[in-house]
Scaffold this active site. Sequence first.
Site, PDB file in Angstrom:
ATOM      1  N   HIS A  38      -3.111   5.112   2.566  1.00 44.45           N
ATOM      2  CA  HIS A  38      -2.601   4.125   1.606  1.00 44.45           C
ATOM      3  C   HIS A  38      -1.627   3.159   2.288  1.00 44.45           C
ATOM      4  CE1 HIS A  38      -3.244   7.648  -1.281  1.00 44.45           C
ATOM      5  NE2 HIS A  38      -3.990   6.701  -1.815  1.00 44.45           N
TER       6      HIS A  38
ATOM      7  N   ARG B 225      -6.570  14.527  -1.997  1.00 45.63           N
ATOM      8  CA  ARG B 225      -7.164  15.820  -2.345  1.00 45.63           C
ATOM      9  C   ARG B 225      -7.081  16.836  -1.205  1.00 45.63           C
ATOM     10  NH1 ARG B 225     -10.797  12.365  -5.536  1.00 45.63           N
ATOM     11  NH2 ARG B 225     -10.564  12.980  -7.712  1.00 45.63           N
TER      12      ARG B 225
ATOM     13  N   GLY C 100      -1.623   7.158  -6.340  1.00 43.97           N
ATOM     14  CA  GLY C 100      -0.422   7.867  -5.916  1.00 43.97           C
ATOM     15  C   GLY C 100      -0.709   9.007  -4.960  1.00 43.97           C
TER      16      GLY C 100
HETATM   17  P1  AMP Z   1      -6.757   6.430  -4.153  1.00 50.49           P
HETATM   18  O1  AMP Z   1      -5.283   6.599  -4.372  1.00 50.49           O
HETATM   19  O2  AMP Z   1      -7.436   7.639  -3.641  1.00 50.49           O
HETATM   20  O3  AMP Z   1      -7.434   5.780  -5.344  1.00 50.49           O
HETATM   21  O4  AMP Z   1      -6.893   5.369  -2.978  1.00 50.49           O
HETATM   22  C1  AMP Z   1      -6.291   4.097  -3.052  1.00 50.49           C
HETATM   23  C2  AMP Z   1      -6.821   3.241  -1.927  1.00 50.49           C
HETATM   24  O5  AMP Z   1      -6.512   3.849  -0.675  1.00 50.49           O
HETATM   25  C3  AMP Z   1      -8.346   3.085  -1.967  1.00 50.49           C
HETATM   26  O6  AMP Z   1      -8.671   1.748  -1.616  1.00 50.49           O
HETATM   27  C4  AMP Z   1      -8.803   4.061  -0.913  1.00 50.49           C
HETATM   28  O7  AMP Z   1     -10.047   3.720  -0.344  1.00 50.49           O
HETATM   29  C5  AMP Z   1      -7.691   3.932   0.097  1.00 50.49           C
HETATM   30  N1  AMP Z   1      -7.659   5.112   0.980  1.00 50.49           N
HETATM   31  C6  AMP Z   1      -7.608   6.420   0.603  1.00 50.49           C
HETATM   32  N2  AMP Z   1      -7.658   7.216   1.683  1.00 50.49           N
HETATM   33  C7  AMP Z   1      -7.751   6.409   2.760  1.00 50.49           C
HETATM   34  C8  AMP Z   1      -7.828   6.634   4.176  1.00 50.49           C
HETATM   35  N3  AMP Z   1      -7.839   7.844   4.690  1.00 50.49           N
HETATM   36  N4  AMP Z   1      -7.908   5.557   4.984  1.00 50.49           N
HETATM   37  C9  AMP Z   1      -7.920   4.300   4.471  1.00 50.49           C
HETATM   38  N5  AMP Z   1      -7.830   4.020   3.162  1.00 50.49           N
HETATM   39  C10 AMP Z   1      -7.746   5.054   2.314  1.00 50.49           C
END
Ligand code: AMP
Length: 282
Positions: free
Chosen positions: A37, A187, A31
């Site tokens: 995302h 973050r 989220g």
């Molecule tokens: P998270 O919500 O941080 O667990 O991320 C969910 C998905 O989004 C994971 O596959 C991350 O690698 C991807 N993600 C997060 N930040 C980025 C970004 N800046 N560029 C591409 N994918 C991202």
Amino acid sequence: MEVIATIKEMQRHSEQLRQEGKIIAFVPTMGCLHEGHLALMREGKQRGNVMIISIFVNPTQFGPGEDYERYPRDMKRDLKLAQGAGVDIVFTPTAHEMYPNGFQTTVEVAEVTTNLCGISRPGHFKGVTTVVTKLFNIVKPHLTLFGQKDYQQLVTIKRMVEDLNMDIEVIGIPTVREHDGLAMSSRNAYLKPKKRKEAATLYRALRKGEELFRRGERNSAVILDTIRGIIEEEHSAAINYIKICDSHTLADIAEIKDEAIIALAVTIDKTRLIDNLILKEV
Ligand code: AMP
């Protein structure tokens, strides 16, 4: 767009979609959605017939003293953004739904989780691979998309899917960045404006490393020294690691041959940021 909170209902729904011959694309998230995302979701929408995401801040991938409690949560905003990206179904379980009393099974990938964040965040990847396995069993996707920003996570999930013969295609998506190059991350919201500006140094330093590589430098220590020097100019930046690794095994390499990854984790004002760049011959 449908929102489903229970495992039973999600499984029933996905089974039905499969029986109708639909290709299910799946993006797991925690989220606080941002453009990174959404890029995964848009790509999933292109490749599949039904785009499903999960929003679940997974407690088992946070270590003691990490930011599980204060991790940003905004379901209303997330649902709006997901709808805008063309998501069909959002799975939003509670922690109790995912980890009921008596839960005791985990999934662990060995070698590729030992270096980099595996050193500084013991147990993190076990939490990730366990929850992702559960989500795969619940959502039953044909294909899943992960960001290259979390490069070690992507490699780990690919390894797990191959080793455990999960019939799912894992697709890596390039990192989406802010205008100044900072990799988008939920973050980043923790950073106060001054520190947020300083955080752009990470990508600037990575690009400098890439430039040395392009000019023919193949000695990891030389490239790493340059990157470290740039980051150390920011006094609020505490380096957790900066490494050059084989892009498949994630083992440290002293001399770059074919493809390598520069990966770093740096804490700025109590906020731990990770980023990476892939180095390859063009
Ligand atoms: P998270 O919500 O941080 O667990 O991320 C969910 C998905 O989004 C994971 O596959 C991350 O690698 C991807 N993600 C997060 N930040 C980025 C970004 N800046 N560029 C591409 N994918 C991202």
